[in-house]
Design a protein around this motif. Structure first.
Motif, PDB file in Angstrom:
ATOM      1  N   ALA A 254      -1.017  16.965   0.113  1.00  0.00           N
ATOM      2  CA  ALA A 254      -2.319  17.385   0.637  1.00  0.00           C
ATOM      3  C   ALA A 254      -3.382  16.313   0.425  1.00  0.00           C
ATOM      4  O   ALA A 254      -4.162  16.007   1.339  1.00  0.00           O
ATOM      5  CB  ALA A 254      -2.738  18.696  -0.018  1.00  0.00           C
ATOM      6  N   ALA A 255      -3.436  15.727  -0.767  1.00  0.00           N
ATOM      7  CA  ALA A 255      -4.468  14.730  -1.056  1.00  0.00           C
ATOM      8  C   ALA A 255      -4.304  13.502  -0.174  1.00  0.00           C
ATOM      9  O   ALA A 255      -5.276  12.962   0.369  1.00  0.00           O
ATOM     10  CB  ALA A 255      -4.413  14.341  -2.532  1.00  0.00           C
ATOM     11  N   GLN A 256      -3.061  13.042  -0.008  1.00  0.00           N
ATOM     12  CA  GLN A 256      -2.800  11.873   0.834  1.00  0.00           C
ATOM     13  C   GLN A 256      -3.169  12.149   2.281  1.00  0.00           C
ATOM     14  O   GLN A 256      -3.808  11.334   2.949  1.00  0.00           O
ATOM     15  CB  GLN A 256      -1.331  11.466   0.747  1.00  0.00           C
ATOM     16  CG  GLN A 256      -0.963  10.299   1.654  1.00  0.00           C
ATOM     17  CD  GLN A 256       0.522  10.002   1.626  1.00  0.00           C
ATOM     18  OE1 GLN A 256       1.217  10.381   0.701  1.00  0.00           O
ATOM     19  NE2 GLN A 256       1.010   9.319   2.651  1.00  0.00           N
ATOM     20  N   ARG A 522      -6.140  -0.987 -17.217  1.00  0.00           N
ATOM     21  CA  ARG A 522      -5.658   0.321 -17.651  1.00  0.00           C
ATOM     22  C   ARG A 522      -4.440   0.720 -16.817  1.00  0.00           C
ATOM     23  O   ARG A 522      -4.395   0.524 -15.596  1.00  0.00           O
ATOM     24  CB  ARG A 522      -6.745   1.389 -17.508  1.00  0.00           C
ATOM     25  CG  ARG A 522      -7.901   1.244 -18.475  1.00  0.00           C
ATOM     26  CD  ARG A 522      -8.705   2.542 -18.569  1.00  0.00           C
ATOM     27  NE  ARG A 522      -9.198   2.946 -17.273  1.00  0.00           N
ATOM     28  CZ  ARG A 522     -10.389   2.613 -16.777  1.00  0.00           C
ATOM     29  NH1 ARG A 522     -11.199   1.839 -17.479  1.00  0.00           N
ATOM     30  NH2 ARG A 522     -10.772   3.034 -15.593  1.00  0.00           N
ATOM     31  N   THR A 523      -3.468   1.311 -17.467  1.00  0.00           N
ATOM     32  CA  THR A 523      -2.258   1.786 -16.812  1.00  0.00           C
ATOM     33  C   THR A 523      -2.580   3.016 -15.961  1.00  0.00           C
ATOM     34  O   THR A 523      -3.388   3.864 -16.364  1.00  0.00           O
ATOM     35  CB  THR A 523      -1.191   2.144 -17.852  1.00  0.00           C
ATOM     36  OG1 THR A 523      -0.884   0.972 -18.622  1.00  0.00           O
ATOM     37  CG2 THR A 523       0.080   2.653 -17.195  1.00  0.00           C
ATOM     38  N   VAL A 524      -1.932   3.105 -14.794  1.00  0.00           N
ATOM     39  CA  VAL A 524      -2.131   4.264 -13.921  1.00  0.00           C
ATOM     40  C   VAL A 524      -0.793   4.961 -13.696  1.00  0.00           C
ATOM     41  O   VAL A 524       0.280   4.358 -13.823  1.00  0.00           O
ATOM     42  CB  VAL A 524      -2.752   3.865 -12.566  1.00  0.00           C
ATOM     43  CG1 VAL A 524      -4.142   3.296 -12.744  1.00  0.00           C
ATOM     44  CG2 VAL A 524      -1.849   2.884 -11.814  1.00  0.00           C
ATOM     45  N   ARG A 525      -0.878   6.240 -13.366  1.00  0.00           N
ATOM     46  CA  ARG A 525       0.300   7.018 -13.010  1.00  0.00           C
ATOM     47  C   ARG A 525       0.179   7.369 -11.522  1.00  0.00           C
ATOM     48  O   ARG A 525      -0.851   7.883 -11.082  1.00  0.00           O
ATOM     49  CB  ARG A 525       0.381   8.293 -13.851  1.00  0.00           C
ATOM     50  CG  ARG A 525       1.643   9.125 -13.608  1.00  0.00           C
ATOM     51  CD  ARG A 525       1.611  10.415 -14.421  1.00  0.00           C
ATOM     52  NE  ARG A 525       1.572  10.156 -15.861  1.00  0.00           N
ATOM     53  CZ  ARG A 525       0.507  10.319 -16.614  1.00  0.00           C
ATOM     54  NH1 ARG A 525      -0.636  10.747 -16.079  1.00  0.00           N
ATOM     55  NH2 ARG A 525       0.546  10.073 -17.911  1.00  0.00           N
ATOM     56  N   VAL A 526       1.206   7.064 -10.739  1.00  0.00           N
ATOM     57  CA  VAL A 526       1.137   7.316  -9.301  1.00  0.00           C
ATOM     58  C   VAL A 526       2.352   8.103  -8.851  1.00  0.00           C
ATOM     59  O   VAL A 526       3.428   8.043  -9.467  1.00  0.00           O
ATOM     60  CB  VAL A 526       1.055   6.000  -8.485  1.00  0.00           C
ATOM     61  CG1 VAL A 526      -0.120   5.153  -8.919  1.00  0.00           C
ATOM     62  CG2 VAL A 526       2.356   5.204  -8.572  1.00  0.00           C
ATOM     63  N   ARG A 527       2.166   8.861  -7.775  1.00  0.00           N
ATOM     64  CA  ARG A 527       3.288   9.447  -7.030  1.00  0.00           C
ATOM     65  C   ARG A 527       3.357   8.686  -5.720  1.00  0.00           C
ATOM     66  O   ARG A 527       2.382   8.627  -4.963  1.00  0.00           O
ATOM     67  CB  ARG A 527       3.062  10.933  -6.775  1.00  0.00           C
ATOM     68  CG  ARG A 527       3.136  11.780  -8.025  1.00  0.00           C
ATOM     69  CD  ARG A 527       3.362  13.247  -7.705  1.00  0.00           C
ATOM     70  NE  ARG A 527       2.508  13.729  -6.628  1.00  0.00           N
ATOM     71  CZ  ARG A 527       2.600  14.946  -6.100  1.00  0.00           C
ATOM     72  NH1 ARG A 527       3.511  15.786  -6.552  1.00  0.00           N
ATOM     73  NH2 ARG A 527       1.780  15.333  -5.135  1.00  0.00           N
ATOM     74  N   TRP A 553      -3.224  -2.483   3.195  1.00  0.00           N
ATOM     75  CA  TRP A 553      -3.571  -2.678   1.793  1.00  0.00           C
ATOM     76  C   TRP A 553      -2.368  -2.393   0.900  1.00  0.00           C
ATOM     77  O   TRP A 553      -1.649  -1.415   1.104  1.00  0.00           O
ATOM     78  CB  TRP A 553      -4.719  -1.761   1.389  1.00  0.00           C
ATOM     79  CG  TRP A 553      -6.060  -2.280   1.791  1.00  0.00           C
ATOM     80  CD1 TRP A 553      -6.811  -1.876   2.851  1.00  0.00           C
ATOM     81  CD2 TRP A 553      -6.812  -3.301   1.127  1.00  0.00           C
ATOM     82  NE1 TRP A 553      -7.989  -2.590   2.896  1.00  0.00           N
ATOM     83  CE2 TRP A 553      -8.015  -3.467   1.848  1.00  0.00           C
ATOM     84  CE3 TRP A 553      -6.589  -4.098  -0.001  1.00  0.00           C
ATOM     85  CZ2 TRP A 553      -8.986  -4.391   1.473  1.00  0.00           C
ATOM     86  CZ3 TRP A 553      -7.561  -5.015  -0.365  1.00  0.00           C
ATOM     87  CH2 TRP A 553      -8.739  -5.157   0.362  1.00  0.00           C
ATOM     88  N   TYR A 554      -2.192  -3.255  -0.106  1.00  0.00           N
ATOM     89  CA  TYR A 554      -1.106  -3.115  -1.080  1.00  0.00           C
ATOM     90  C   TYR A 554      -1.668  -3.248  -2.498  1.00  0.00           C
ATOM     91  O   TYR A 554      -2.632  -3.979  -2.734  1.00  0.00           O
ATOM     92  CB  TYR A 554      -0.038  -4.197  -0.879  1.00  0.00           C
ATOM     93  CG  TYR A 554       0.744  -4.070   0.407  1.00  0.00           C
ATOM     94  CD1 TYR A 554       1.954  -3.395   0.438  1.00  0.00           C
ATOM     95  CD2 TYR A 554       0.250  -4.618   1.583  1.00  0.00           C
ATOM     96  CE1 TYR A 554       2.669  -3.278   1.618  1.00  0.00           C
ATOM     97  CE2 TYR A 554       0.956  -4.506   2.769  1.00  0.00           C
ATOM     98  CZ  TYR A 554       2.167  -3.832   2.785  1.00  0.00           C
ATOM     99  OH  TYR A 554       2.868  -3.712   3.960  1.00  0.00           O
ATOM    100  N   LEU A 555      -1.043  -2.534  -3.425  1.00  0.00           N
ATOM    101  CA  LEU A 555      -1.299  -2.704  -4.848  1.00  0.00           C
ATOM    102  C   LEU A 555      -0.228  -3.626  -5.411  1.00  0.00           C
ATOM    103  O   LEU A 555       0.969  -3.388  -5.212  1.00  0.00           O
ATOM    104  CB  LEU A 555      -1.255  -1.352  -5.558  1.00  0.00           C
ATOM    105  CG  LEU A 555      -1.248  -1.397  -7.099  1.00  0.00           C
ATOM    106  CD1 LEU A 555      -2.562  -1.955  -7.626  1.00  0.00           C
ATOM    107  CD2 LEU A 555      -0.965  -0.004  -7.667  1.00  0.00           C
ATOM    108  N   ARG A 579       0.725   4.981   0.946  1.00  0.00           N
ATOM    109  CA  ARG A 579       1.879   5.800   0.566  1.00  0.00           C
ATOM    110  C   ARG A 579       1.747   6.365  -0.841  1.00  0.00           C
ATOM    111  O   ARG A 579       2.670   7.009  -1.344  1.00  0.00           O
ATOM    112  CB  ARG A 579       3.163   4.974   0.678  1.00  0.00           C
ATOM    113  CG  ARG A 579       3.468   4.551   2.108  1.00  0.00           C
ATOM    114  CD  ARG A 579       4.678   3.656   2.179  1.00  0.00           C
ATOM    115  NE  ARG A 579       4.812   3.076   3.507  1.00  0.00           N
ATOM    116  CZ  ARG A 579       5.485   1.963   3.773  1.00  0.00           C
ATOM    117  NH1 ARG A 579       6.085   1.311   2.797  1.00  0.00           N
ATOM    118  NH2 ARG A 579       5.552   1.496   5.006  1.00  0.00           N
ATOM    119  N   ILE A 580       0.629   6.096  -1.492  1.00  0.00           N
ATOM    120  CA  ILE A 580       0.386   6.696  -2.802  1.00  0.00           C
ATOM    121  C   ILE A 580      -0.175   8.090  -2.587  1.00  0.00           C
ATOM    122  O   ILE A 580      -1.255   8.257  -2.017  1.00  0.00           O
ATOM    123  CB  ILE A 580      -0.580   5.835  -3.638  1.00  0.00           C
ATOM    124  CG1 ILE A 580       0.068   4.484  -3.963  1.00  0.00           C
ATOM    125  CG2 ILE A 580      -0.956   6.556  -4.926  1.00  0.00           C
ATOM    126  CD1 ILE A 580      -0.833   3.538  -4.738  1.00  0.00           C
TER     127      ILE A 580
END
Length: 698
Positions: A254-256, A522-527, A553-555, A579-580
């Motif tokens: 939903a958020a994406q 800072r470390t992040v948590r992604v799906r 765009w890419y991380l 795609r995150i």
């Protein structure tokens, strides 16, 4: 007197300085006999054409050559000091100079236009001013591939000159309106057959002919959002007009989905949502539904559901198993054509410098006339410093500066050299100098220097500043009312009547959160929606930078707690921001230092083990697939009523990407080289269609 024949760069440089130092206009006879630049056969037709071509190169560099006809009918030439010296940037404050330099450091053109222009900003009014080094550490960077035709067409649009060129197999005579860089591509908006159309600059064939100024009346401003929408779902290629669809998306995506497009009509307690989405292209809607997979379904209107089901049934029956042949005249596909990109050292990335597009003689002249005054105003510079500021290899720098140090320039009192030499301490043999480390080789100047001030900005250099400035103002965290915005306003006040162009970089989702995390380490948590597995995968990542490559765009990130270079455990990888699905800041900081080769992230098309896929694409749908970078356009059809397709080669690493492309393009597109592909690529279209059909039952 210089030996004859002189090299092209020597001729252009010496001709410029000779005409600038002359107290009166000079005829071609005087120029040729006094300088010796065109040899004893200066009266020949070949020498005359060479002279006129050199004048054109000088004008292209931004210097106005005054020409008038003498009483005897011969042409006289002169460069007035005011027409050669840089004045356009005098009005910039030091803060504005720094802002433009930072923009250039973060927006990487594959031409030298902004690099030579920015070097002319390094002459500040404040003695404490510190120029920004090329490759300054940056959270984000954008790779922009531009076209050498861009300034010429932007100039034609500003002067309202008609333009003639070949495009898609036939001659076009158009009224140019504006040039834009968007989503990795360069477009010209122009009136063709009384209709405003877009033309990809890299698909213009052969020479561009520009007519006289003021050839047509001023036209309304270009509405790029309508003409070339960034969202492919809004890019009209269907005959059904615009429809508002209601799409249900479950809580996982939903958020994406909400961040990508549409407005929320209803939110449910379980976290799922119903989106209202404007749709002008049902193929693009299918491609998005394929991205969302089992997590989304169209609820209404019924006629769209029926049309999608019919299209999906067709694809499920044929999939990628349709075969075809390339049109007559198509070249066999060999190794994919690569566009070398100018690589800049950025952040903690390690990368060699790519050679970039081949430089013309006017490019080399622009470089030389930027380097010499830049170094002189610093009291000298090492070759290493020149390499860093101007994105040159050692061989490129020495190949340009070595011969130039011996150039002879005609003055009223005879000949003098440019006024600099390449020297190294305690080295007497000039040839030994070239074998030393670049940091040991220095440009040393004497009082006879003839190129002590920067020359005027060329249209290309002005275009470079406007492009990097516009692009930088659309990226995360840009201050729309800051120093960069005011600098661009001043530059446009000088060149706005000469260039009609702009650049738009799509704002990435998660930009603010990732910018904060990168800067705070800072470390992040992604799906993450993994294309290789088709599943949502959880990652804990140490974010390092953001890059815009070919419009996406890419991380750039590494798995949390692992250190390594690409190819090793814990490798630095890239993750497509779109795609995150979910991103959370863990609050944990990381101290690890990472290195990565920036060139491995140069384009979105090059992957290890990628499959060569050749697609036949209907003409009406070609713009839709431009979001995927093509390796080679093998054949392009004539622009006739028969609608013959284009045949395009791609390098794809997964069948999921191919499936999405076939959804995007619809049932009239198909894979040509089926016999060369593994089974999961052959069935990619069918599998993609069946995956969506499963959401709709019968």
């Amino acid at each position: 007197m210089p030996s004859s024949p002189a090299s092209p760069i020597e001729r252009i440089t010496e001709l410029t300085l000779f005409l600038r130092s002359s107290a009166r206009p000079r005829s071609r006879r005087e120029i040729c006999t006094e300088t010796g630049l065109y040899g004893p056969d200066w009266q020949s037709d070949t020498a005359r054409k060479r002279f006129l071509r050199d004048l054109e190169d000088i004008r292209e560099s931004g210097i106005r050559v005054t020409q008038r006809i003498d009483d005897d009918g011969s042409a006289l030439y002169l460069i007035k000091p005011a027409d050669a010296e840089l004045t356009e940037l005098d009005q910039l404050t030091d803060d504005e100079r720094i802002a433009v330099q930072l923009a250039s450091a973060c927006i990487n053109l594959d031409q030298d236009w902004d690099v030579t222009a920015v070097s002319k900003l390094d002459s500040p009014t404040d003695p404490a001013f510190e120029p920004i080094p090329v490759g300054e550490v940056s959270t984000w960077q954008v790779e922009m591939s531009v076209s050498r035709r861009l300034p010429e067409l932007a100039d034609a649009a500003a002067s309202r000159s008609t333009v003639t060129f070949d495009y898609a197999g036939r001659e076009r005579v158009v009224k140019p309106l504006e040039v834009i860089w968007q989503a990795g591509w360069r477009y010209l908006a122009a009136v063709d057959d009384d209709t405003v159309k877009t033309f990809r600059l890299d698909r213009i064939e052969g020479k561009v002919s520009v007519g006289r100024p003021d050839a047509f009346e001023p036209q309304p401003p270009v509405d790029w959002d309508e003409l070339l929408p960034a969202d492919p779902v809004l890019m009209a290629v269907d005959d059904d007009g615009e429809t508002v669809c209601v799409i249900a998306v479950d809580e996982r995506l939903a958020a994406q989905a909400e961040a990508t497009r549409g407005t929320v009509r209803r939110r449910h307690d379980d976290g799922s949502i119903e989106l209202e989405v404007r749709v002008r292209n049902r193929h693009a809607l299918l491609a998005w539904l394929y991205e969302l997979g089992r997590h989304a379904r169209v609820l209404e209107p019924p006629e769209v559901i029926d049309a999608l089901a019919e299209s999906l049934a067709h694809l499920a029956g044929a999939g990628a198993e349709q075969t075809g042949t390339a049109p007559a005249g198509a070249e066999p596909a060999g190794k994919p054509a690569r566009r070398a990109k100018k690589a800049r050292r950025s952040g903690r990335a390690s990368a060699g410098r790519a050679s970039g597009p081949r430089r013309t003689f006017s490019d080399e002249f622009a470089l030389l006339t930027a380097i010499v005054p830049w170094a002189y105003q610093r009291g000298g510079a090492s070759v290493a410093e020149v390499m860093s500021r101007f994105n040159l290899t050692k061989d490129q720098a020495l190949a340009l500066l070595g011969p130039a140090s011996a150039f002879e320039v005609r003055h009223l009192n005879g000949f003098a050299e440019l006024g600099f030499a390449l020297l190294a301490a305690d080295v007497g043999d000039d040839q030994v100098v070239y074998t030393l480390d670049p940091s040991q080789i220095h440009m040393s100047f004497d009082p006879s220097i003839t190129l002590d001030k920067p020359l005027k900005l060329s249209l290309r250099e002005a275009a470079g500043l406007l492009l990097v400035g516009d692009a930088a103002l659309t990226v995360p965290g840009a201050d729309q009312g800051g120093a960069l915005a005011s600098a661009l306003a001043k530059i446009r006040s000088e060149f706005g009547e000469k260039l009609k162009l702009s650049a738009r970089v799509e704002q990435p989702i998660w930009a603010e959160a990732l910018t904060d995390a990168i800067e705070a380490r800072r470390t992040v948590r992604v799906r993450y929606d993994s294309r290789s597995s088709g599943e949502i995968v959880a990652h804990r990542l140490n974010p390092l930078a953001m890059r815009n490559l070919v419009g996406h765009w890419y991380l750039i990130a590494a798995p949390a707690g692992a250190v390594g270079e690409a190819g090793e455990a814990g490798e630095v990888s890239r993750y497509r921001l779109s795609r995150i699905d979910q991103l959370d800041d863990t609050g944990e900081t990381f101290d690890e230092e990472y290195e990565w080769d920036e060139s491995t992230f140069a384009t979105a098309a090059e992957y290890a083990g990628a499959q060569r896929v050749v697609l036949s694409i209907p003409r009406a749908d070609r713009r839709m697939v431009e979001r995927y970078p093509a390796a080679v356009v093998l054949a392009d059809s004539a622009d006739g009523a028969d609608g013959d397709p284009a045949v395009v080669e791609y390098n794809l690493r997964s069948p999921q990407i191919l499936g999405q492309m076939l959804m995007l393009l619809g049932p009239d597109s198909h894979v040509v080289n089926v016999d060369e592909l593994p089974g999961n690529f052959v069935s990619a279209g069918r599998d993609a269609a069946e995956r969506i059909l499963a959401r709709y039952g019968d």
